[in-house]
Every structure is written in structure tokens, then in C-alpha cells.
Write a protein that holds these residues in place. Structure first.
Motif, PDB file in Angstrom:
ATOM      1  N   PHE A 220       0.833  -1.202   0.000  1.00 26.40           N
ATOM      2  CA  PHE A 220       0.000   0.000   0.000  1.00 26.40           C
ATOM      3  C   PHE A 220       0.873   1.259   0.000  1.00 26.40           C
ATOM      4  O   PHE A 220       0.617   2.196  -0.759  1.00 26.40           O
ATOM      5  CB  PHE A 220      -0.921   0.003   1.218  1.00 26.40           C
ATOM      6  N   GLY A 221       1.896   1.275   0.856  1.00 23.50           N
ATOM      7  CA  GLY A 221       2.795   2.432   0.903  1.00 23.50           C
ATOM      8  C   GLY A 221       3.491   2.681  -0.416  1.00 23.50           C
ATOM      9  O   GLY A 221       3.600   3.828  -0.876  1.00 23.50           O
ATOM     10  N   ALA A 355      12.792   4.013  -9.204  1.00 25.32           N
ATOM     11  CA  ALA A 355      13.662   4.413  -8.097  1.00 25.32           C
ATOM     12  C   ALA A 355      12.846   4.817  -6.874  1.00 25.32           C
ATOM     13  O   ALA A 355      13.176   4.458  -5.740  1.00 25.32           O
ATOM     14  CB  ALA A 355      14.579   5.563  -8.537  1.00 25.32           C
ATOM     15  N   VAL A 356      11.770   5.558  -7.093  1.00 28.38           N
ATOM     16  CA  VAL A 356      10.885   5.951  -5.989  1.00 28.38           C
ATOM     17  C   VAL A 356      10.257   4.714  -5.354  1.00 28.38           C
ATOM     18  O   VAL A 356      10.190   4.584  -4.123  1.00 28.38           O
ATOM     19  CB  VAL A 356       9.792   6.918  -6.485  1.00 28.38           C
ATOM     20  N   GLY A 357       9.805   3.772  -6.193  1.00 26.61           N
ATOM     21  CA  GLY A 357       9.167   2.567  -5.685  1.00 26.61           C
ATOM     22  C   GLY A 357      10.091   1.717  -4.843  1.00 26.61           C
ATOM     23  O   GLY A 357       9.720   1.279  -3.738  1.00 26.61           O
ATOM     24  N   PHE A 358      11.301   1.496  -5.317  1.00 26.08           N
ATOM     25  CA  PHE A 358      12.240   0.651  -4.574  1.00 26.08           C
ATOM     26  C   PHE A 358      12.733   1.348  -3.305  1.00 26.08           C
ATOM     27  O   PHE A 358      12.946   0.704  -2.275  1.00 26.08           O
ATOM     28  CB  PHE A 358      13.416   0.249  -5.459  1.00 26.08           C
ATOM     29  N   SER A 359      12.915   2.660  -3.370  1.00 24.56           N
ATOM     30  CA  SER A 359      13.327   3.402  -2.172  1.00 24.56           C
ATOM     31  C   SER A 359      12.231   3.364  -1.114  1.00 24.56           C
ATOM     32  O   SER A 359      12.504   3.174   0.081  1.00 24.56           O
ATOM     33  CB  SER A 359      13.643   4.861  -2.533  1.00 24.56           C
ATOM     34  N   THR A 360      10.981   3.528  -1.560  1.00 24.41           N
ATOM     35  CA  THR A 360       9.848   3.457  -0.642  1.00 24.41           C
ATOM     36  C   THR A 360       9.720   2.059  -0.047  1.00 24.41           C
ATOM     37  O   THR A 360       9.360   1.906   1.130  1.00 24.41           O
ATOM     38  CB  THR A 360       8.550   3.841  -1.376  1.00 24.41           C
TER      39      THR A 360
END
Length: 411
Positions: A220-221, A355-360
Motif C-alpha cells: 500500500f505504501g 527508483a521511488v518505488g524501490f526506495s519506498t
């Protein structure tokens, strides 16, 4: 020698020092001197140094601290696992080596990540396969692990499909949302977002049915963060939060496992001798450690259930102290920061969203498990990235970091 390289070498020396101190202390805990612990420490130093050399020597344009920060966490994890059970540490060392090899292989063998944006359907199929896999396996073979159906066993080997599903979901959402255009018309937005919304809802429903609460929160996050970055519309975020609140209440009403987790979270001391034992023992361990810890080998990790996986952070707090534990959290923050920095620097939309997805993913997983241990949120039973024992988690985390490294090479 430039200042960045000097800083890298300085941090590497600190990693070597930390590694030697940890494993020398572990070797001194046993009588006679445990040479196996010292050998493991030397092996880790060689692996960390050689992998950094390869990245720095042959791929000098990308982020160099990503591998350094992940190496610190892996070293701490293997040392704590050796303290708990040397067999766990040996297996974790093997998984770490395989993870670092995959990290380097992605950087070496993979062409520019932007060229992978066209495989949206493959990512979608992979997501649709991995997400319900553990649920189907659990229903067929009637297998549950600590109240959740999130493992698949093939002979003596087991893995968590949701770990690989996370990678597929991030890549799918990046490929799907990269083409989003702001039409300022709800109908047009709906057409663009309906497919990824269905895939995310399917993934979340699978996790809820498996009673895998940790993965549900992480997915979800990731999804909400990527949606906001792609659309820049707060109304979609609030809509998702509202729907998730409704879903959470529904899951609480339907699943007894969820009710028990919430019940224990609200008052763990009331159930300290039964279902709340794990949380209470973890809190006792954290409290007894204080600021500076009781010292490596002086704690009582055997009293903590799932000490090698879910509650390894409590072991760290007890033996190394809260200051050291906060330092570990800072390393996670820096790892998250380097990933988000990469997203800001790249010009390719697919690479940015990935990049945003994996960092999150890294940030959410860390916050969810630490929040559960400190009873900020109900305990969810997931692993602490790069530290907890687990091959699936280690491989997928290094795979995600390898993709981040690859993106950093492209800007």
C-alpha cells in the motif's frame, strides 16, 4: 584523489574496523577461541572491499554509497545472527554473497533500465502469479506459518513469493504510470489509472487473505507513493487512504488473526504470558539494553521468539544499545535518501518511478517492522531489510538496490 573517493575509503575503513571488532568479540565469547568467527569476519571484509572495487573501477559514474550502506547493514546482520546461531550466520553469508553477485550482475549485464519500460505486460503477469501463489499453496496443502499463509515450500527449501511480487509490482507500476498525463477530467484519469488500480487491489486482497499484514502495508505504501509521484494529485492519495481505512475495518471484522494482532497491540501486558509474550519480551530486551547495551554476548536473545527474523532489532537494542540501534536506523535513512536522490537526478520517467518505488519499499519495510517491535503499530511479522535472516528478502533487496545502482549509472 577527489574528496568523494576519500570519503568512500574512509567509510570502507570504518566498515572493516566494525567487522573485525564484531567478529573478534564473537570469537572471544567461546572457549577456546572461535577461529570460525574471525574467518567469517575476514571473508566479509574481502567481499565488501572487492565488490566496492569492482563498482568503483569499472562503473565510476554511479552512486557508490548505495553498496557501502547496504554492506554495513549486512555485516551487522550476520554478526548478530552469528551471536544467535552460527548456522544462521553461515547461511546468511551465502545469501549475502549471492545478493551482492546479483547486484553487480545487474549493473554489468543489464542495458539501460529505460529500455525495460516496454515489458509492462510481463511485470503484470509476474505480479498476478506471485501475489496469490502462497495463498493457493497454503489452501491446497493446509500450511500456515505463525498464522499467515505466506510461504511456499519445495522440498526442504522455502521462499516467500510476496518478496518477488514486490519487485514485479514496482516495475509494473513504473511502466504503467510513466505514461500518465494530467487531463483534468476525471473520466480520462479513470481510464489511465483503472488497470494499475485493479492490479494493486488484487495484490492487497491476496495479502489480506494470506493474513500477511506486513506485506499489505508495504504494498500500500509503495503504491500510494508512486501514484502521487506520477500524478501529483493529493485527492488520489486521500481517496486511497479512505478506501484503505474501509478495507482495514473490513479485514478486522472478518479475520480473527487480525483481531488478535490488534488486541495484543492495544494491551500486550495483559497477554504477556500468552499471545503477547513475543512483544513483551522484546520490550524487556530493549529496556534492559538502555543507551549503550549490555554488551555483545551478555543479553538473553533466547527469550525472544523469532529473534533471528522479526525481532532481530530487539536483540540489537539489548546487546548494542539504543544509540547503536538509532545508528542502524540512520543507515536505513541514508539508503532511502540515496535512492530518492537517484530518482530526482534521472530524466527517464520509468527509471524515476522505479527508483521511488524501490526506495519506498526499503523505507516502508523498515518502519513497519520497527514500528511493530516498539508497539507503535500492530506487529506484522516481516523481516528487517538486509539484517534479518532470510534468503528471499536478502536476494530481492539486493536486486532492488542493484536496479537503483543501475539507474544511478544512467544520469
Amino acid at each position: 584523489m577527489n574528496s568523494a573517493l576519500k570519503l568512500e575509503k574512509r567509510v570502507l575503513k570504518l566498515i572493516y574496523l566494525l567487522c573485525i571488532l564484531l567478529f573478534t568479540s564473537l570469537a572471544l565469547l567461546k572457549k577456546p577461541f572461535d577461529t570460525k568467527a574471525l574467518i567469517m569476519g575476514v571473508i566479509l571484509c574481502i567481499i565488501v572491499g572487492f565488490s566496492h572495487y569492482l563498482i568503483r573501477r569499472f562503473y565510476p559514474d554511479g552512486d557508490k554509497f548505495m553498496l557501502i550502506f547496504s554492506s554495513i547493514l549486512a555485516v551487522v546482520g550476520i554478526a548478530v545472527l552469528y551471536r544467535i546461531d552460527p548456522d544462521f550466520a553461515i547461511k546468511q553469508l551465502i545469501w549475502s554473497i549471492l545478493g551482492i553477485v546479483s547486484y553487480i550482475a545487474i549493473v554489468v549485464a543489464m542495458p539501460d533500465l529505460k529500455s525495460f519500460a516496454k515489458y509492462k505486460k510481463i511485470y503484470m503477469i509476474a505480479t498476478l502469479v506471485f501475489m496469490p501463489m502462497a495463498l493457493i499453496y497454503g489452501l491446497i496443502f493446509n500450511v500456515e506459518t505463525y498464522g499467515a499463509m505466506n510461504w511456499v515450500f519445495i522440498g526442504p527449501f522455502g521462499f516467500q513469493p510476496s518478496e518477488f511480487g514486490k519487485i514485479a509490482l514496482v516495475l509494473y507500476l513504473a511502466a504503467s504510470l510513466m505514461t500518465y498525463e494530467n487531463k483534468n477530467v476525471i473520466k480520462d484519469d479513470f481510464k489511465q489509472l483503472i488497470e494499475p488500480a485493479i492490479i494493486v487491489m488484487f495484490s492487497l486482497i491476496c495479502m489480506v487473505l494470506q493474513t500477511d499484514l506486513g506485506s499489505t502495508l508495504i504494498f500500500f505504501g509503495i503504491s500510494v507513493t508512486m501514484l502521487y509521484i506520477a500524478t501529483s494529485k493529493k485527492k488520489y492519495v486521500f481517496t486511497c487512504l479512505g478506501l484503505s481505512a474501509i478495507g482495514a475495518v473490513a479485514a478486522y471484522k472478518v479475520f480473527g488473526h487480525v483481531q488478535r494482532r490488534v488486541m495484543i497491540w492495544l494491551d500486550p501486558w495483559k497477554y504477556a504470558s500468552d499471545e503477547g509474550y513475543q512483544i513483551v519480551q522484546g520490550l524487556y530486551a530493549i529496556a534492559s539494553g538502555g543507551l549503550f547495551g549490555v554488551g555483545l554476548g551478555n543479553g538473553y536473545p533466547d527469550l525472544i521468539f523469532a529473534r533471528e527474523s522479526d525481532f532481530i532489532f530487539a536483540v540489537i537494542c539489548e546487546e548494542f544499545g539504543m544509540i547503536f540501534a538509532i545508528g542502524v536506523m540512520i543507515i536505513y535513512f541514508l539508503l532511502f535518501y540515496r535512492g530518492i536522490r537517484i530518482a530526482f537526478l534521472t530524466n527517464d520517467r520509468f527509471s524515476q518511478l522505479a527508483a521511488v518505488g524501490f526506495s519506498t519499499m526499503i523505507a516502508c519495510q523498515t518502519l513497519v517492522i520497527v514500528g511493530g517491535i516498539f508497539t507503535v503499530i500492530p506487529l506484522t511479522g516481516i523481516t528487517l531489510p538486509l539484517i534479518s535472516y532470510g534468503g528471499s528478502s536478502m536476494l530481492t533487496m539486493f536486486f532492488a538496490l542493484g536496479i537503483l545502482q543501475k539507474i544511478s549509472e544512467e544520469y
